[in-house]
Motif scaffolding. Sequence first.
Motif, mmCIF file in Angstrom:
data_model
loop_
_atom_site.group_PDB
_atom_site.id
_atom_site.type_symbol
_atom_site.label_atom_id
_atom_site.label_comp_id
_atom_site.label_asym_id
_atom_site.label_seq_id
_atom_site.Cartn_x
_atom_site.Cartn_y
_atom_site.Cartn_z
ATOM 1 N N THR A 1 -44.752 7.401 -27.042
ATOM 2 C CA THR A 1 -45.034 6.751 -25.394
ATOM 3 C C THR A 1 -45.228 5.155 -25.588
ATOM 4 O O THR A 1 -45.932 4.390 -26.428
ATOM 5 C CB THR A 1 -46.577 7.188 -24.824
ATOM 6 N N THR B 1 -31.993 8.424 -18.920
ATOM 7 C CA THR B 1 -33.546 8.539 -18.604
ATOM 8 C C THR B 1 -33.768 9.407 -17.489
ATOM 9 O O THR B 1 -32.957 9.594 -16.515
ATOM 10 C CB THR B 1 -33.981 6.905 -18.143
ATOM 11 N N THR B 2 -34.829 10.048 -17.366
ATOM 12 C CA THR B 2 -35.088 10.988 -16.269
ATOM 13 C C THR B 2 -35.346 10.147 -14.748
ATOM 14 O O THR B 2 -35.186 10.699 -13.789
ATOM 15 C CB THR B 2 -36.266 11.895 -16.601
ATOM 16 N N SER C 1 -41.459 8.126 -16.812
ATOM 17 C CA SER C 1 -39.953 8.611 -17.326
ATOM 18 C C SER C 1 -39.833 8.852 -18.460
ATOM 19 O O SER C 1 -40.666 8.502 -19.504
ATOM 20 C CB SER C 1 -39.063 7.688 -16.723
ATOM 21 N N THR C 2 -39.061 9.718 -18.979
ATOM 22 C CA THR C 2 -38.641 10.004 -20.259
ATOM 23 C C THR C 2 -37.282 9.584 -20.590
ATOM 24 O O THR C 2 -36.246 9.645 -19.986
ATOM 25 C CB THR C 2 -38.716 11.635 -20.524
ATOM 26 N N THR D 1 -33.969 9.323 -23.351
ATOM 27 C CA THR D 1 -33.230 10.078 -24.430
ATOM 28 C C THR D 1 -32.260 9.495 -25.131
ATOM 29 O O THR D 1 -31.548 8.699 -24.463
ATOM 30 C CB THR D 1 -32.921 11.547 -24.008
ATOM 31 N N THR E 1 -36.256 11.435 -28.384
ATOM 32 C CA THR E 1 -36.974 11.079 -26.913
ATOM 33 C C THR E 1 -38.126 10.515 -26.983
ATOM 34 O O THR E 1 -38.960 10.636 -28.154
ATOM 35 C CB THR E 1 -37.221 12.603 -26.313
ATOM 36 N N PHE E 2 -38.418 9.584 -26.118
ATOM 37 C CA PHE E 2 -39.749 8.956 -26.052
ATOM 38 C C PHE E 2 -40.180 8.956 -24.525
ATOM 39 O O PHE E 2 -39.310 8.747 -23.690
ATOM 40 C CB PHE E 2 -39.885 7.556 -26.654
ATOM 41 N N LYS E 3 -41.347 8.660 -24.235
ATOM 42 C CA LYS E 3 -41.921 8.717 -22.961
ATOM 43 C C LYS E 3 -42.480 7.106 -22.501
ATOM 44 O O LYS E 3 -43.039 6.576 -23.474
ATOM 45 C CB LYS E 3 -43.082 9.624 -22.857
#
Length: 414
Positions: free
Chosen positions: A159, A188-189, A216-217, A219, A242-244
């Motif tokens: 994160t 990104t989401t 958001s997440t 990728t 993936t990271f947040k």
Amino acid sequence: MTNSRRRKGLAAASALLGGVLVLSGCSGGDDTSGKGDGNSQANVDEAAAKKTSEAQIKITPKDGSDNASINNSAAVTVTKGTLTEVTMKTSDGTAVSGEISADKKSWKPSVQLERATTYKLTATAKDSEGREAHENASFTTVSPANSFIGTFTPDDGTTVGVGMPVSINFDKAITNKAAVQKGITVSTTSGQEVACHWFNANRMDCRPEEYWKEGSTVTLKLALDGVEGAEGVYGVQQKTVTFKIGRNQVTYVDAKTKQMKVTQDGKVVKTIPISAGSPDNKTYEGQMVISEKFKETRMNGATVGFTDDDGKGEYDIKDVPHAMRLTSSGTFIHGNYWGAPSVFGNVNTSHGCVGLQDKKGANDPNTPGAWFYNNSLIGDVVVVQNTGDKTVSPDNGLNGWNMSWAEWKAGSQA
């Protein structure tokens, strides 16, 4: 000897020789075509073929291959049969683990292969009648000299702050940038558009126009296996990361007022007195991203060009508390236990870093230095203003935010 007796002797000898010839001719039977031996062998071969397994084993890559992929090379498949045993070893005999599929039609290694390594595969299969087939192959994976790897940040599953770009550093100079960039996607989401920028032949960073959206997440997909990055140099990575994005925290350092304001979602949550670079050693201005955090670290002036007449560092502090890196050239925001309390908020005294009041040992959670360290993430933004120095170079650390969106996208090879 009379002529009659001579004729009888010759007749007897002739009969004897004829018997020998008859006996010799028996080995070939009555066949006078000269094909008797061939027909017999053909019958033997046909009988042997009927006993051979129908299972057809295929090993990839083919025997003798070099520059093979470390991701997708090793595979065994079978048709008209099922696999019963597959072994894979390195040339020095080290076993490589792998698994036969549930339907026993294929096999793959269960571990990552190594570069510049020769592997030997042996496979056995049976057909429906239980007859065995065997196949062997040997191949060598791509060497470090003929491959490239990208070291990326941030790490999978972390994160990070809203300013954290995806930064990839390649261990070989990339000349075919378009092909490599095509093999890398960042999404990104939040739905933000993400663009990548090449700083040089070895580094590419990716970010949106504005800071990442909180929560958001992101990728990162690397599909570089087999991609030719330069002549005769191929990618080997094939993975998804993936990271947040954490809370939106941006800190503003004002060297003129000597105060630092920490904001979350645009609201000031804490104001901390600071001491920035002295007039002779001004702190860079601009948007900087925290790239590393150290509870304690050594800071030696000699490593960043601050030396005395003897070549020794003007300072060498082996236990700087709560240090957070802002540039690769050596700018930190960190705790300071050696300065008088009256310095913070009043005088800029450092060699270019931003100092916060702290205590030796980094064990007091109530100091300003400890508070900021404990409330900061890798990827948080620190905006430094009013120092009188130049804006930090975008490639000095993770500081590409100092480029306009147009400039940033101009460095893309997409």
